[in-house]
Design a protein around this motif. Structure first.
Motif, PDB file in Angstrom:
ATOM      1  N   PHE A 190       0.834  -1.210   0.000  1.00 14.58           N
ATOM      2  CA  PHE A 190       0.000   0.000   0.000  1.00 14.58           C
ATOM      3  C   PHE A 190       0.864   1.254   0.000  1.00 14.58           C
ATOM      4  O   PHE A 190       0.659   2.158  -0.815  1.00 14.58           O
ATOM      5  CB  PHE A 190      -0.924   0.014   1.216  1.00 14.58           C
ATOM      6  N   TRP A 191       1.843   1.324   0.903  1.00 13.49           N
ATOM      7  CA  TRP A 191       2.653   2.539   0.995  1.00 13.49           C
ATOM      8  C   TRP A 191       3.552   2.709  -0.218  1.00 13.49           C
ATOM      9  O   TRP A 191       3.795   3.836  -0.656  1.00 13.49           O
ATOM     10  CB  TRP A 191       3.438   2.574   2.303  1.00 13.49           C
ATOM     11  N   ARG A 192       4.013   1.629  -0.809  1.00 16.01           N
ATOM     12  CA  ARG A 192       4.808   1.759  -2.042  1.00 16.01           C
ATOM     13  C   ARG A 192       3.950   2.278  -3.181  1.00 16.01           C
ATOM     14  O   ARG A 192       4.383   3.136  -3.953  1.00 16.01           O
ATOM     15  CB  ARG A 192       5.448   0.424  -2.401  1.00 16.01           C
ATOM     16  N   ARG A 193       2.734   1.764  -3.316  1.00 15.60           N
ATOM     17  CA  ARG A 193       1.827   2.268  -4.362  1.00 15.60           C
ATOM     18  C   ARG A 193       1.484   3.728  -4.119  1.00 15.60           C
ATOM     19  O   ARG A 193       1.489   4.550  -5.040  1.00 15.60           O
ATOM     20  CB  ARG A 193       0.524   1.465  -4.387  1.00 15.60           C
ATOM     21  N   THR A 194       1.155   4.050  -2.878  1.00 16.07           N
ATOM     22  CA  THR A 194       0.718   5.406  -2.538  1.00 16.07           C
ATOM     23  C   THR A 194       1.831   6.411  -2.764  1.00 16.07           C
ATOM     24  O   THR A 194       1.618   7.449  -3.389  1.00 16.07           O
ATOM     25  CB  THR A 194       0.235   5.456  -1.077  1.00 16.07           C
ATOM     26  N   THR A 195       3.034   6.116  -2.271  1.00 17.83           N
ATOM     27  CA  THR A 195       4.124   7.080  -2.427  1.00 17.83           C
ATOM     28  C   THR A 195       4.604   7.161  -3.875  1.00 17.83           C
ATOM     29  O   THR A 195       5.144   8.191  -4.282  1.00 17.83           O
ATOM     30  CB  THR A 195       5.299   6.762  -1.487  1.00 17.83           C
ATOM     31  N   ALA A 196       4.396   6.122  -4.672  1.00 19.90           N
ATOM     32  CA  ALA A 196       4.763   6.171  -6.088  1.00 19.90           C
ATOM     33  C   ALA A 196       3.924   7.202  -6.837  1.00 19.90           C
ATOM     34  O   ALA A 196       4.346   7.712  -7.878  1.00 19.90           O
ATOM     35  CB  ALA A 196       4.604   4.794  -6.726  1.00 19.90           C
ATOM     36  N   GLU A 197       2.759   7.531  -6.315  1.00 22.07           N
ATOM     37  CA  GLU A 197       1.883   8.523  -6.948  1.00 22.07           C
ATOM     38  C   GLU A 197       2.323   9.958  -6.673  1.00 22.07           C
ATOM     39  O   GLU A 197       1.809  10.882  -7.286  1.00 22.07           O
ATOM     40  CB  GLU A 197       0.450   8.333  -6.467  1.00 22.07           C
ATOM     41  N   PHE A 198       3.268  10.161  -5.760  1.00 16.23           N
ATOM     42  CA  PHE A 198       3.735  11.510  -5.422  1.00 16.23           C
ATOM     43  C   PHE A 198       4.749  11.959  -6.465  1.00 16.23           C
ATOM     44  O   PHE A 198       5.940  11.729  -6.338  1.00 16.23           O
ATOM     45  CB  PHE A 198       4.395  11.535  -4.047  1.00 16.23           C
ATOM     46  N   GLU A 199       4.285  12.635  -7.493  1.00 11.85           N
ATOM     47  CA  GLU A 199       5.154  13.029  -8.600  1.00 11.85           C
ATOM     48  C   GLU A 199       6.172  14.093  -8.205  1.00 11.85           C
ATOM     49  O   GLU A 199       7.275  14.100  -8.706  1.00 11.85           O
ATOM     50  CB  GLU A 199       4.312  13.516  -9.774  1.00 11.85           C
ATOM     51  N   SER A 200       5.807  15.005  -7.332  1.00 16.43           N
ATOM     52  CA  SER A 200       6.692  16.125  -7.013  1.00 16.43           C
ATOM     53  C   SER A 200       7.258  16.045  -5.599  1.00 16.43           C
ATOM     54  O   SER A 200       7.750  17.034  -5.073  1.00 16.43           O
ATOM     55  CB  SER A 200       5.931  17.438  -7.192  1.00 16.43           C
ATOM     56  N   ILE A 201       7.220  14.874  -4.996  1.00 18.27           N
ATOM     57  CA  ILE A 201       7.676  14.716  -3.617  1.00 18.27           C
ATOM     58  C   ILE A 201       8.753  13.636  -3.563  1.00 18.27           C
ATOM     59  O   ILE A 201       8.591  12.549  -4.119  1.00 18.27           O
ATOM     60  CB  ILE A 201       6.504  14.323  -2.692  1.00 18.27           C
ATOM     61  N   SER A 202       9.839  13.948  -2.896  1.00 20.07           N
ATOM     62  CA  SER A 202      10.907  12.973  -2.706  1.00 20.07           C
ATOM     63  C   SER A 202      10.560  12.078  -1.527  1.00 20.07           C
ATOM     64  O   SER A 202      10.271  12.559  -0.434  1.00 20.07           O
ATOM     65  CB  SER A 202      12.221  13.708  -2.445  1.00 20.07           C
ATOM     66  N   VAL A 203      10.562  10.782  -1.768  1.00 19.58           N
ATOM     67  CA  VAL A 203      10.248   9.802  -0.722  1.00 19.58           C
ATOM     68  C   VAL A 203      11.498   8.981  -0.442  1.00 19.58           C
ATOM     69  O   VAL A 203      12.103   8.424  -1.361  1.00 19.58           O
ATOM     70  CB  VAL A 203       9.089   8.878  -1.156  1.00 19.58           C
ATOM     71  N   ASP A 204      11.883   8.931   0.819  1.00 18.21           N
ATOM     72  CA  ASP A 204      13.020   8.122   1.230  1.00 18.21           C
ATOM     73  C   ASP A 204      12.469   6.812   1.785  1.00 18.21           C
ATOM     74  O   ASP A 204      11.661   6.816   2.709  1.00 18.21           O
ATOM     75  CB  ASP A 204      13.823   8.865   2.302  1.00 18.21           C
ATOM     76  N   GLU A 205      12.870   5.700   1.176  1.00 15.67           N
ATOM     77  CA  GLU A 205      12.467   4.374   1.647  1.00 15.67           C
ATOM     78  C   GLU A 205      13.725   3.605   1.986  1.00 15.67           C
ATOM     79  O   GLU A 205      14.611   3.466   1.161  1.00 15.67           O
ATOM     80  CB  GLU A 205      11.678   3.631   0.571  1.00 15.67           C
ATOM     81  N   ARG A 206      13.806   3.117   3.217  1.00 15.93           N
ATOM     82  CA  ARG A 206      14.988   2.362   3.623  1.00 15.93           C
ATOM     83  C   ARG A 206      14.625   1.306   4.644  1.00 15.93           C
ATOM     84  O   ARG A 206      13.646   1.452   5.366  1.00 15.93           O
ATOM     85  CB  ARG A 206      16.070   3.280   4.156  1.00 15.93           C
ATOM     86  N   GLU A 207      15.418   0.255   4.678  1.00 18.89           N
ATOM     87  CA  GLU A 207      15.241  -0.778   5.698  1.00 18.89           C
ATOM     88  C   GLU A 207      16.109  -0.434   6.891  1.00 18.89           C
ATOM     89  O   GLU A 207      17.224   0.075   6.732  1.00 18.89           O
ATOM     90  CB  GLU A 207      15.616  -2.151   5.153  1.00 18.89           C
ATOM     91  N   GLU A 208      15.586  -0.694   8.079  1.00 24.24           N
ATOM     92  CA  GLU A 208      16.357  -0.466   9.296  1.00 24.24           C
ATOM     93  C   GLU A 208      15.987  -1.518  10.331  1.00 24.24           C
ATOM     94  O   GLU A 208      14.862  -2.007  10.354  1.00 24.24           O
ATOM     95  CB  GLU A 208      16.103   0.935   9.846  1.00 24.24           C
ATOM     96  N   ARG A 209      16.945  -1.833  11.174  1.00 23.59           N
ATOM     97  CA  ARG A 209      16.718  -2.801  12.237  1.00 23.59           C
ATOM     98  C   ARG A 209      16.317  -2.048  13.501  1.00 23.59           C
ATOM     99  O   ARG A 209      17.007  -1.145  13.944  1.00 23.59           O
ATOM    100  CB  ARG A 209      17.973  -3.622  12.489  1.00 23.59           C
ATOM    101  N   GLY A 210      15.168  -2.427  14.074  1.00 23.66           N
ATOM    102  CA  GLY A 210      14.694  -1.813  15.304  1.00 23.66           C
ATOM    103  C   GLY A 210      15.413  -2.369  16.519  1.00 23.66           C
ATOM    104  O   GLY A 210      16.170  -3.342  16.428  1.00 23.66           O
TER     105      GLY A 210
END
Length: 62
Positions: A23-43
């Motif tokens: 869901f969040w990958r689809r949703t943020t892919a629609e943000f044409e003019s917004i930079s989205v940082d996606e990263r994996e992190e260990r909690g």
């Protein structure tokens, strides 16, 4: 919905929630003019999460 809440957003999705991650990958892919940082992190609990960070402008241009 998201555009109604301008400002910085940070959220994490755990691996046992693949539908949420999709869901969040689809949703943020629609943000044409917004930079989205996606990263994996260990909690602190040792679980790797995917973190999404972006700033929603007051008016989203499409």
């Amino acid at each position: 919905m998201i555009a109604a809440h301008p400002g910085p957003w940070t959220l994490t999705v755990r691996p046992e929630n693949p539908e949420g991650l999709a869901f969040w990958r689809r949703t943020t892919a629609e943000f044409e003019s917004i930079s989205v940082d996606e990263r994996e992190e260990r909690g602190a609990d040792g679980i790797v999460r995917t973190r999404f960070s972006f700033t929603m402008p007051a008016r989203l241009s499409r």
